[in-house]
Every structure is written in C-alpha cells, then in structure tokens.
Design a protein around this motif. Structure first.
Motif, short mmCIF file in Angstrom:
data_model
loop_
_atom_site.label_atom_id
_atom_site.label_comp_id
_atom_site.label_asym_id
_atom_site.label_seq_id
_atom_site.Cartn_x
_atom_site.Cartn_y
_atom_site.Cartn_z
N ASP A 1 14.54 -7.78 -0.74
CA ASP A 1 15.54 -8.70 -1.28
C ASP A 1 16.92 -8.21 -0.82
OD1 ASP A 1 17.49 -9.88 -2.95
OD2 ASP A 1 16.19 -9.85 -4.72
N PRO A 2 17.70 -9.05 -0.11
CA PRO A 2 19.00 -8.62 0.42
C PRO A 2 19.96 -8.07 -0.63
CG PRO A 2 18.35 -10.68 1.43
CD PRO A 2 17.35 -10.41 0.32
N ARG A 3 19.76 -8.44 -1.89
CA ARG A 3 20.65 -7.91 -2.93
C ARG A 3 20.51 -6.39 -3.08
NH1 ARG A 3 19.00 -12.21 -7.53
NH2 ARG A 3 17.02 -11.85 -6.45
N MET A 4 19.36 -5.85 -2.68
CA MET A 4 19.15 -4.41 -2.82
C MET A 4 20.12 -3.62 -1.94
SD MET A 4 15.53 -2.40 -2.71
CE MET A 4 15.37 -1.06 -1.55
N SER A 5 20.32 -4.08 -0.71
CA SER A 5 21.24 -3.39 0.20
C SER A 5 22.70 -3.74 -0.07
CB SER A 5 20.90 -3.72 1.66
OG SER A 5 19.68 -3.11 2.02
N GLN A 6 22.93 -4.66 -1.00
CA GLN A 6 24.31 -4.95 -1.43
C GLN A 6 24.59 -4.29 -2.78
OE1 GLN A 6 25.32 -9.34 -0.62
NE2 GLN A 6 23.16 -9.25 -0.03
N THR A 7 23.57 -3.61 -3.31
CA THR A 7 23.69 -2.93 -4.61
C THR A 7 23.61 -1.42 -4.45
OG1 THR A 7 22.66 -4.83 -5.70
CG2 THR A 7 22.71 -2.77 -6.93
N MET A 8 22.75 -0.97 -3.52
CA MET A 8 22.58 0.44 -3.25
C MET A 8 22.87 0.74 -1.78
SD MET A 8 20.64 0.28 -6.22
CE MET A 8 19.11 -0.45 -5.76
N VAL A 9 23.40 1.93 -1.52
CA VAL A 9 23.64 2.34 -0.14
C VAL A 9 22.32 2.37 0.61
CG1 VAL A 9 24.35 4.26 1.34
CG2 VAL A 9 25.72 3.64 -0.66
N TYR A 10 22.30 1.77 1.79
CA TYR A 10 21.08 1.61 2.58
C TYR A 10 21.14 2.48 3.84
CZ TYR A 10 24.41 -1.47 4.90
OH TYR A 10 25.54 -1.97 5.51
N PRO A 11 20.00 2.74 4.47
CA PRO A 11 19.99 3.54 5.70
C PRO A 11 20.82 2.88 6.79
CG PRO A 11 17.77 3.31 4.81
CD PRO A 11 18.63 2.37 4.03
N GLY A 12 21.75 3.63 7.34
CA GLY A 12 22.61 3.12 8.40
C GLY A 12 23.96 2.63 7.93
N TRP A 13 24.20 2.62 6.62
CA TRP A 13 25.50 2.18 6.10
C TRP A 13 26.60 3.11 6.59
CZ3 TRP A 13 28.66 4.55 2.09
CH2 TRP A 13 29.72 3.74 1.67
N ILE A 14 27.73 2.52 6.92
CA ILE A 14 28.87 3.30 7.42
C ILE A 14 30.01 3.26 6.41
CG2 ILE A 14 30.64 3.43 9.21
CD1 ILE A 14 28.55 2.41 11.20
N ALA B 1 0.83 -1.20 0.00
CA ALA B 1 0.00 0.00 0.00
C ALA B 1 0.87 1.26 0.00
CB ALA B 1 -0.92 -0.01 1.22
N ASN B 2 0.55 2.19 -0.90
CA ASN B 2 1.26 3.48 -0.99
C ASN B 2 2.77 3.31 -1.20
OD1 ASN B 2 -1.16 5.03 -0.50
ND2 ASN B 2 -0.95 4.52 1.67
N TYR B 3 3.17 2.26 -1.90
CA TYR B 3 4.60 2.00 -2.10
C TYR B 3 5.33 3.17 -2.74
CZ TYR B 3 3.97 1.24 -7.12
OH TYR B 3 3.71 1.41 -8.46
N ALA B 4 4.66 3.90 -3.62
CA ALA B 4 5.30 5.00 -4.33
C ALA B 4 5.56 6.21 -3.43
CB ALA B 4 4.44 5.42 -5.53
N GLN B 5 4.89 6.26 -2.27
CA GLN B 5 5.07 7.40 -1.36
C GLN B 5 5.88 7.03 -0.12
OE1 GLN B 5 1.69 7.05 -2.77
NE2 GLN B 5 2.60 8.41 -4.30
N LEU B 6 6.57 5.91 -0.17
CA LEU B 6 7.42 5.53 0.95
C LEU B 6 8.75 6.28 0.89
CD1 LEU B 6 6.89 1.66 1.20
CD2 LEU B 6 5.87 3.46 2.62
N GLY B 7 9.22 6.71 2.04
CA GLY B 7 10.50 7.39 2.10
C GLY B 7 11.67 6.43 2.04
N PHE B 8 12.87 6.98 2.03
CA PHE B 8 14.10 6.20 1.87
C PHE B 8 14.23 5.09 2.91
CE2 PHE B 8 18.78 6.00 2.88
CZ PHE B 8 19.15 5.28 1.75
N VAL B 9 14.01 5.39 4.17
CA VAL B 9 14.18 4.40 5.23
C VAL B 9 13.16 3.28 5.09
CG1 VAL B 9 14.10 3.99 7.71
CG2 VAL B 9 15.25 6.02 6.82
N ALA B 10 11.90 3.66 4.85
CA ALA B 10 10.82 2.67 4.78
C ALA B 10 10.96 1.74 3.58
CB ALA B 10 9.47 3.37 4.73
N GLU B 11 11.43 2.26 2.44
CA GLU B 11 11.46 1.42 1.25
C GLU B 11 12.58 0.39 1.27
OE1 GLU B 11 11.81 3.93 -2.18
OE2 GLU B 11 13.64 4.89 -1.50
#
Length: 424
Positions: free
Chosen positions: A162-175, A147-157
C-alpha cells in the motif's frame, strides 16, 4: 450529546480560516457518537449494550449529512505515491478539499511549528513491525498471507505495498536532504529500526519547516466513521462502502473493498487481534485496518483500542526489523551491504580498519545480543537472529479495570458514598 447537537445546528458555517465552524462541530459530534456507540457495544461490563445502536445511528446520520453536503472530497490528484503525504507536508491547507479544520502555521506571521526533531530521530519509541504488517499489498491482498512474511527483512517487506506505507514510514532508498545518498536506518537505543516519515518535512529551509499547516479534522475520518457505524449496525451496503472506504483506497491506488468477499473471508491475523468481533466480522476488521493505516500517528489508535475493548493488544511489546543473524545487510535496497551485525563481545574496529562495501563506503557496525546485555542491537534470539526487541518488561492490562480511571481520593473524602468501580 445534546450540547453537540445544539452546536451543530447553531454554529455558523462561514467562519475565518482555521476557526471551528459547523462542519468541524459535526466531525466532533460524529466522532463522539461512534466512540460511545462502540464502547457500549463491546464493553459488556457496563450493561449498556441496549443503548449502543442509538449512538451508532447518530454517528451514521451525522457523518452521512456531512457526505451529503458535498462540501468536502478526498484529496486525490491521481498520484497515489504522494497525494497522502501532501496532507502532512503542505504550506497551505486552507483550500484543500479534504481538510475540514486546519491549524495554520506561518513563520512570517509569528505562528510557527517545527516537528521534525520529534517526528524523526533516534528516540526510544518508534513504529512497530505490527503496524507495518497491517498494510495490504499493492494488489489488495494481505501481507500476512505472504509466505514467511514474519521473516522478511526491511527491504523485502516494503516491496509492492500500500503506497501509504512508504509515505508514513521511511522506506529503503529514501534520501534525507541535504545528504544526496540514501538514508541508512539507525538501529540502536531501543529503537525498532523503523522511522516515522509522515509529518516530516524533507527540507533545510527554516521558513518551510516552520510553515507546515496541520490538518486537525480530515474528511477521511468522516468516511471511516460512516462505514464503521453502519457496519456495526449491520446495515452497511456495497454502495455505502463505495462512497466511503473505497474512496480512501482509490487515493492509495488499491482495489476496492468488496463487502461480500470480506465477510466471506475475514483476515485471520485481525481476528486474533479482535476476537470479540463476530457479526459482519470480515468488513468490520477491514474498516479497522483502514482506520489504523489512514490515521497512523494521528493520535487515534489508543482511543480506538479502548472503545473496541482491545486493550490486551497493549501488552505486546513493540518489535522491529527482522535479521536472520550476524552478518552484513542491505538497508537501502540497492543490493549493496550497508551495515554489519557482530557479536556483542567483539570489538568494533577503528575507522581505518572498518570493512568497506563494493561502493567503497565503510560498513556501519552494531554489536548484537540478547536484551539486557551490553549489546547495541537487541535481537529476540541474540546472535541467532529474530526481530529487534525494545524492552524486557512484562506488560499487564487488567480488564475491565484499566479501561477506566479511579475516582480521585479527594472526592471520596468529600463524599464517602462514592465507591470505586472495577477494582480501583
């Protein structure tokens, strides 16, 4: 194709590390066959669809022979949060079971590379939201069904994906070393706000940065080729899906793809992107999703869009993060605000006047407005929010013209009988 067939049958299997051998040739052979087969199937302007299956059968046969050789396996140590990333940040891939051809780099042997500044930075081109929306949820369900996927902010989305997403793009909390605090996304310079992480080496050691091997050909491509060719031929079985696509999903920790379920319930979002897929639509669309996700930033996407006759997708300008409007936002996922969006006409206060968050850290200010103004961050609806927009040009893709290239003028002069095709 005859040359590739000859090479496949005659190039040696045992070759020095980093040298193309029999299986590297086979990979290129299967890739070429899949490209030509699908190109002929979907490009009806060529009137060559009758010969498409012969190429698809070759793609399925050659990829099947690579699978049957049992020379390669998907790299999977049971750590879905890091196994995929390891393929693009390793000092030595020569013994990796998934890598069919490796480009070896070693600073100490005068063959080095450091792509960090290219992979990661505040350059103008950046990952688009459309790519992020392609990744499934961790439980295998579709993100675009949320629901409302297009209006989710960076942290929520980024939650439960799929774990590959956080291994492909910088994710919230990355150091990002050497800074011990979570990295805060940069939003300016026509940037979508998303950063590529795949291929970035999170180190300050020059020898490590310059010694990362590059996987030129991966076994993952063979599995994708095998599944796609059979699906396009209409002969793909669940058993074949299990020995191809589902091996990639297992590495990522995702549930298996079920053939019957996929065909019974095709993804509406993908159907809009590829309206010319009809028979076996559900599973073909899921294979295309898997291909886009598995090979993000590995230089496959443009060729795929061309062979699928999906060039119209290039007319959509990339969009970035969603913001509801002016105000403060958390981008690191700790619940504490990191940035503040202010009206473009407002003045960013001096350093000693900037507001601080609950951690005592100064907020990062961005002047916000519509594209074409003097704002720092462009939102689709200006102060009323929306996705970050990166350009205001009108993109055009003429079909079928832009799938082809014109005959060079010099050749036309030399041979007046040569005629341009498709409007060139």
């Amino acid at each position: 194709m005859a040359d590739l067939d000859f090479a496949y049958k005659n190039v040696r299997e045992s070759v020095p590390a980093g040298t193309p051998g029999k299986w590297a040739v086979a990979t290129l052979y299967a890739r070429a066959a899949l490209y030509e087969g699908t190109y002929r199937k979907y490009h009806n302007e060529l009137n060559l669809s009758g010969s498409a299956n012969a190429f698809l059968e070759t793609a399925a046969r050659i990829s099947g022979e690579i699978i049957a050789s049992k020379k390669f396996t998907i790299y999977n140590t049971g750590k879905p949060e890091q196994d995929y990333a390891t393929l693009f940040s390793s000092q030595d891939l020569t013994a990796n079971s998934e890598v069919i051809l490796v480009n070896i780099f070693d600073l100490n042997k005068s063959k080095s590379q450091n792509v960090n500044s290219t992979v990661f930075g505040d350059y103008e081109q950046a990952p688009a939201k459309d790519l992020l929306q392609t990744y499934l949820m961790k439980d295998g369900s579709r993100f675009t069904d949320v629901a409302n996927y297009a209006q989710l902010g960076f942290v929520a989305e980024f939650k439960n994906r799929d774990p590959r997403m956080s291994q492909t793009m910088v994710y919230p909390g990355w150091i990002r070393v050497p800074d011990p605090t979570p990295y805060i996304q940069r939003l300016n310079k026509n940037f979508t706000g998303y950063h590529q992480l795949k291929g970035y080496v999170n180190s300050t050691d020059n020898a490590i940065l310059n010694g990362v091997d590059f996987p030129v050909y991966r076994y993952a491509e063979i599995l994708l080729t095998y599944a796609e060719a059979l699906a396009e031929l209409g002969t793909l079985t669940q058993a074949q899906l299990d020995q191809s696509i589902n091996l990639l999903r297992k590495r990522a920790g995702l549930p298996d793809l079920n053939l019957a379920a996929a065909n019974a319930n095709p993804d509406p979002a993908l159907q809009l992107q590829y309206p010319n897929v009809t028979a076996n639509a559900g599973v073909i669309l899921e294979i295309r999703r898997e291909r886009r996700v598995e090979y993000a930033f590995e230089n496959m996407r443009f060729d795929d869009l061309m062979r699928w006759k999906a060039g119209k997708l290039l007319t959509t300008s990339p969009q970035g993060m969603y913001f509801a409007g002016l105000g403060k936002y958390d981008l690191t996922g700790d619940g504490v605000d990191d940035i503040i969006l202010i009206d473009r006409t407002a003045t960013i206060p001096g350093e000693d006047q900037k507001e601080k968050n609950s951690l005592g850290v100064k907020l990062i200010y961005y002047r916000t407005g519509l594209i074409g103004t003097d704002a720092t961050v462009y939102l689709k609806n200006g102060n009323n929010g929306g996705n970050i927009v990166t350009e205001n040009v009108t993109r055009n893709f003429e079909e079928p013209k832009f799938y082809y290239r014109p005959i060079p003028q010099q050749q036309v002069i030399l041979n007046p009988k040569l005629k341009q095709i498709f409007g060139w």
